[in-house]
Structures are given as C-alpha cells and as structure tokens.
Design a protein around this motif. Structure first.
Motif, PDB file in Angstrom:
ATOM      1  N   LEU A   1      -8.176   4.376  -7.596  1.00 32.74           N
ATOM      2  CA  LEU A   1      -7.199   4.990  -8.494  1.00 32.74           C
ATOM      3  C   LEU A   1      -7.898   5.969  -9.430  1.00 32.74           C
ATOM      4  O   LEU A   1      -8.758   5.578 -10.214  1.00 32.74           O
ATOM      5  N   PRO A   2      -7.543   7.277  -9.385  1.00 36.10           N
ATOM      6  CA  PRO A   2      -8.161   8.262 -10.282  1.00 36.10           C
ATOM      7  C   PRO A   2      -7.856   7.938 -11.743  1.00 36.10           C
ATOM      8  O   PRO A   2      -6.800   7.362 -12.042  1.00 36.10           O
ATOM      9  N   PRO A   3      -8.750   8.298 -12.667  1.00 33.38           N
ATOM     10  CA  PRO A   3      -8.553   7.965 -14.085  1.00 33.38           C
ATOM     11  C   PRO A   3      -7.220   8.439 -14.655  1.00 33.38           C
ATOM     12  O   PRO A   3      -6.580   7.719 -15.431  1.00 33.38           O
ATOM     13  N   ASP A   4      -6.786   9.655 -14.285  1.00 37.43           N
ATOM     14  CA  ASP A   4      -5.525  10.149 -14.837  1.00 37.43           C
ATOM     15  C   ASP A   4      -4.329   9.342 -14.313  1.00 37.43           C
ATOM     16  O   ASP A   4      -3.356   9.104 -15.036  1.00 37.43           O
ATOM     17  N   LYS A   5      -4.420   8.888 -13.058  1.00 42.94           N
ATOM     18  CA  LYS A   5      -3.348   8.068 -12.493  1.00 42.94           C
ATOM     19  C   LYS A   5      -3.392   6.651 -13.071  1.00 42.94           C
ATOM     20  O   LYS A   5      -2.346   6.013 -13.243  1.00 42.94           O
ATOM     21  N   ALA A   6      -4.591   6.162 -13.362  1.00 42.14           N
ATOM     22  CA  ALA A   6      -4.720   4.859 -14.007  1.00 42.14           C
ATOM     23  C   ALA A   6      -4.024   4.875 -15.366  1.00 42.14           C
ATOM     24  O   ALA A   6      -3.345   3.912 -15.745  1.00 42.14           O
ATOM     25  N   ALA A   7      -4.182   5.982 -16.101  1.00 42.29           N
ATOM     26  CA  ALA A   7      -3.548   6.104 -17.416  1.00 42.29           C
ATOM     27  C   ALA A   7      -2.027   6.086 -17.277  1.00 42.29           C
ATOM     28  O   ALA A   7      -1.324   5.452 -18.081  1.00 42.29           O
TER      29      ALA A   7
ATOM     30  N   SER B   1       5.460  10.862  -3.215  1.00 40.93           N
ATOM     31  CA  SER B   1       5.253   9.654  -4.018  1.00 40.93           C
ATOM     32  C   SER B   1       3.783   9.255  -4.080  1.00 40.93           C
ATOM     33  O   SER B   1       3.013   9.510  -3.145  1.00 40.93           O
ATOM     34  N   GLU B   2       3.434   8.615  -5.203  1.00 41.91           N
ATOM     35  CA  GLU B   2       2.105   8.058  -5.411  1.00 41.91           C
ATOM     36  C   GLU B   2       2.264   6.571  -5.675  1.00 41.91           C
ATOM     37  O   GLU B   2       3.009   6.172  -6.573  1.00 41.91           O
ATOM     38  N   LEU B   3       1.578   5.758  -4.873  1.00 43.96           N
ATOM     39  CA  LEU B   3       1.782   4.318  -4.910  1.00 43.96           C
ATOM     40  C   LEU B   3       0.463   3.577  -5.053  1.00 43.96           C
ATOM     41  O   LEU B   3      -0.587   4.059  -4.624  1.00 43.96           O
ATOM     42  N   LEU B   4       0.546   2.407  -5.643  1.00 43.06           N
ATOM     43  CA  LEU B   4      -0.533   1.433  -5.577  1.00 43.06           C
ATOM     44  C   LEU B   4      -0.118   0.381  -4.563  1.00 43.06           C
ATOM     45  O   LEU B   4       0.914  -0.274  -4.729  1.00 43.06           O
ATOM     46  N   MET B   5      -0.911   0.231  -3.498  1.00 42.16           N
ATOM     47  CA  MET B   5      -0.601  -0.711  -2.433  1.00 42.16           C
ATOM     48  C   MET B   5      -1.394  -2.002  -2.681  1.00 42.16           C
ATOM     49  O   MET B   5      -2.618  -2.027  -2.560  1.00 42.16           O
ATOM     50  N   VAL B   6      -0.662  -3.049  -3.053  1.00 43.54           N
ATOM     51  CA  VAL B   6      -1.285  -4.323  -3.425  1.00 43.54           C
ATOM     52  C   VAL B   6      -1.338  -5.245  -2.205  1.00 43.54           C
ATOM     53  O   VAL B   6      -0.290  -5.512  -1.585  1.00 43.54           O
ATOM     54  N   PRO B   7      -2.516  -5.763  -1.816  1.00 41.79           N
ATOM     55  CA  PRO B   7      -2.595  -6.706  -0.690  1.00 41.79           C
ATOM     56  C   PRO B   7      -1.707  -7.923  -0.936  1.00 41.79           C
ATOM     57  O   PRO B   7      -1.696  -8.489  -2.029  1.00 41.79           O
TER      58      PRO B   7
ATOM     59  N   ILE C   1      -4.799  -5.541 -10.898  1.00 42.89           N
ATOM     60  CA  ILE C   1      -4.097  -4.687  -9.931  1.00 42.89           C
ATOM     61  C   ILE C   1      -4.917  -3.439  -9.633  1.00 42.89           C
ATOM     62  O   ILE C   1      -5.078  -3.044  -8.473  1.00 42.89           O
ATOM     63  N   MET C   2      -5.450  -2.815 -10.678  1.00 36.50           N
ATOM     64  CA  MET C   2      -6.224  -1.586 -10.480  1.00 36.50           C
ATOM     65  C   MET C   2      -7.518  -1.852  -9.710  1.00 36.50           C
ATOM     66  O   MET C   2      -8.037  -0.973  -9.031  1.00 36.50           O
ATOM     67  N   GLU C   3      -8.030  -3.074  -9.790  1.00 37.27           N
ATOM     68  CA  GLU C   3      -9.256  -3.409  -9.058  1.00 37.27           C
ATOM     69  C   GLU C   3      -9.004  -3.658  -7.569  1.00 37.27           C
ATOM     70  O   GLU C   3      -9.830  -3.301  -6.729  1.00 37.27           O
ATOM     71  N   VAL C   4      -7.856  -4.276  -7.242  1.00 31.43           N
ATOM     72  CA  VAL C   4      -7.642  -4.702  -5.852  1.00 31.43           C
ATOM     73  C   VAL C   4      -6.709  -3.788  -5.061  1.00 31.43           C
ATOM     74  O   VAL C   4      -6.729  -3.803  -3.826  1.00 31.43           O
TER      75      VAL C   4
END
Length: 216
Positions: A3-9, A106-112, A27-30
């Motif tokens: 996750l890029p820093p700006d997207k993390a924010a 879309s920009e997503l975080l895909m969580v296992p 979440i940001m780690e996995v």
C-alpha cells in the motif's frame, strides 16, 4: 503490491471511524493493494474466494444470476462498505454466489480470507463491522425486492439511474441500453423506450453511451 503511503493515509482516514487502530495497522500489513479499471470482474459466480475487498476509491456492483444466465443487480458498494454475501461465503468456505464488477476505476485492499474468523474474535470493531454489513446489505436486498414487487419499470429505471449517479458522485453515467437492461432484468427495447420517455419529461438527457441526470 504494498500500500503506497498516500493510499495508506486515505485508507486510515476513511476507516478509522469504523475499525480500531491495531486492526487498521494489521490490515495494512497483510492486505494486498490492487487497482482495477471500470467494468472489471473482481469476483465471479462459482469462484473460490481467497480475498475480501475493502474499498479505498471507486465503487463495485454486486449481481446475482438466474438459471438462464440472466443477471439481476443487488446493490452497490462504496468506500467503507464490504460485501456481506462475500463475507458469508468466506465464513462458510463456500464458492462465490455473486458477481462483483467495478462500477468505476477502483482501488482496493484485498484481505486474505483466513483472517476473517480470527479478527471476529480478536477485534470488537471488526465483529461490529461484519454484523453491521450483514444488516445493511439485508436491507439493500429487501429494498431490491420491494422495488421489483411494487415499482413499475419506469420507476425502477429512474431509481436505478439516480442510484448509479449517486454512487459515482456525478450526474453523467457512462453506460449502454443493453447494460441497463441486463441490470434490471428486462429487454433493451423496453429500456430504450423508457429512456426516451424520461428524456421527454426532462428528467434525463441522452447521448451516445451516456445518460445525464437532470436533477440529482
């Protein structure tokens, strides 16, 4: 992808009121950061579910399919939302019974998915988030049933257009008559006729592959 820093924010800003700090960090780690273009099928009917999406930017359309391969729109997901039907399949370790397609880029975080049960026990905020998601989506599906049962096709069409405009946060909708017909489980001829009627009533404006809502 990390996750890029700006997207993390952005993620922290949009989810901090829903989830506790320790969970947000985990979440940001996995999770895997992914980007998808408009109209991309993220998850299809019959797929094995390996990840659950959390939306950072964009929106997702959730659909079901009948035995004749005809689609029916159930609801839309925006940032802060997740799909209760996907969560349900994750918990039961079942295959997907819905199709998830990006309504916009879309920009997503895909969580296992193997974190789902662990987090329900570990984090009260995640447990509340999951149960709230079930409740919201149940109401969405009841609303969809009411729409089918009690609204005529013209009313359903205008509501559909209005909802899409709200999800995309703009009055212009890039779509085709056939796509609308698929979502509303009807024919392109019916949709074309009703769109022309709505235009005469000055509720919309039609142009090639674009519909503009007059009043949002």
């Amino acid at each position: 992808m990390t996750l890029p820093p700006d997207k993390a924010a952005i993620f922290l800003d949009r989810y901090q009121y829903l989830l506790e700090e320790a969970l947000l960090q985990e979440i940001m780690e996995v999770a895997q950061y992914r980007t998808f273009p408009k109209d991309h099928v993220i998850l299809d009917i019959g797929d094995n579910i390996s990840h659950m999406p959390l939306i950072i930017e964009g929106s997702i359309k959730i659909q079901r399919e009948d035995d004749n391969n005809q689609e029916l729109l159930l609801y839309y997901l925006e940032f802060g939302d997740t799909c209760a039907m996907t969560l349900n399949c994750c918990m039961r370790k079942a295959k997907s019974n819905i199709r998830a397609t990006t309504e916009s880029a879309s920009e997503l975080l895909m969580v296992p998915v193997h974190f789902m049960e662990e987090w329900i026990i570990k984090y009260p905020s995640w447990r509340a988030y999951v149960f709230d998601s079930y409740n919201v989506r149940l109401n969405d599906m009841l609303d969809a049933i009411d729409t089918l049962a009690f609204m005529n096709m013209e009313e359903r069409l205008y509501r559909y257009l209005h909802d899409r405009a709200l999800v995309n946060k703009q009055t212009d909708i890039q779509t085709t008559h056939q796509e609308i017909a698929n979502d509303l489980h009807t024919s392109r001829v019916v949709i074309s006729r009703l769109l022309k009627k709505l235009e005469k009533e000055e509720k919309i404006q039609l142009s090639r592959n674009k519909i503009s809502i007059t009043h949002l």
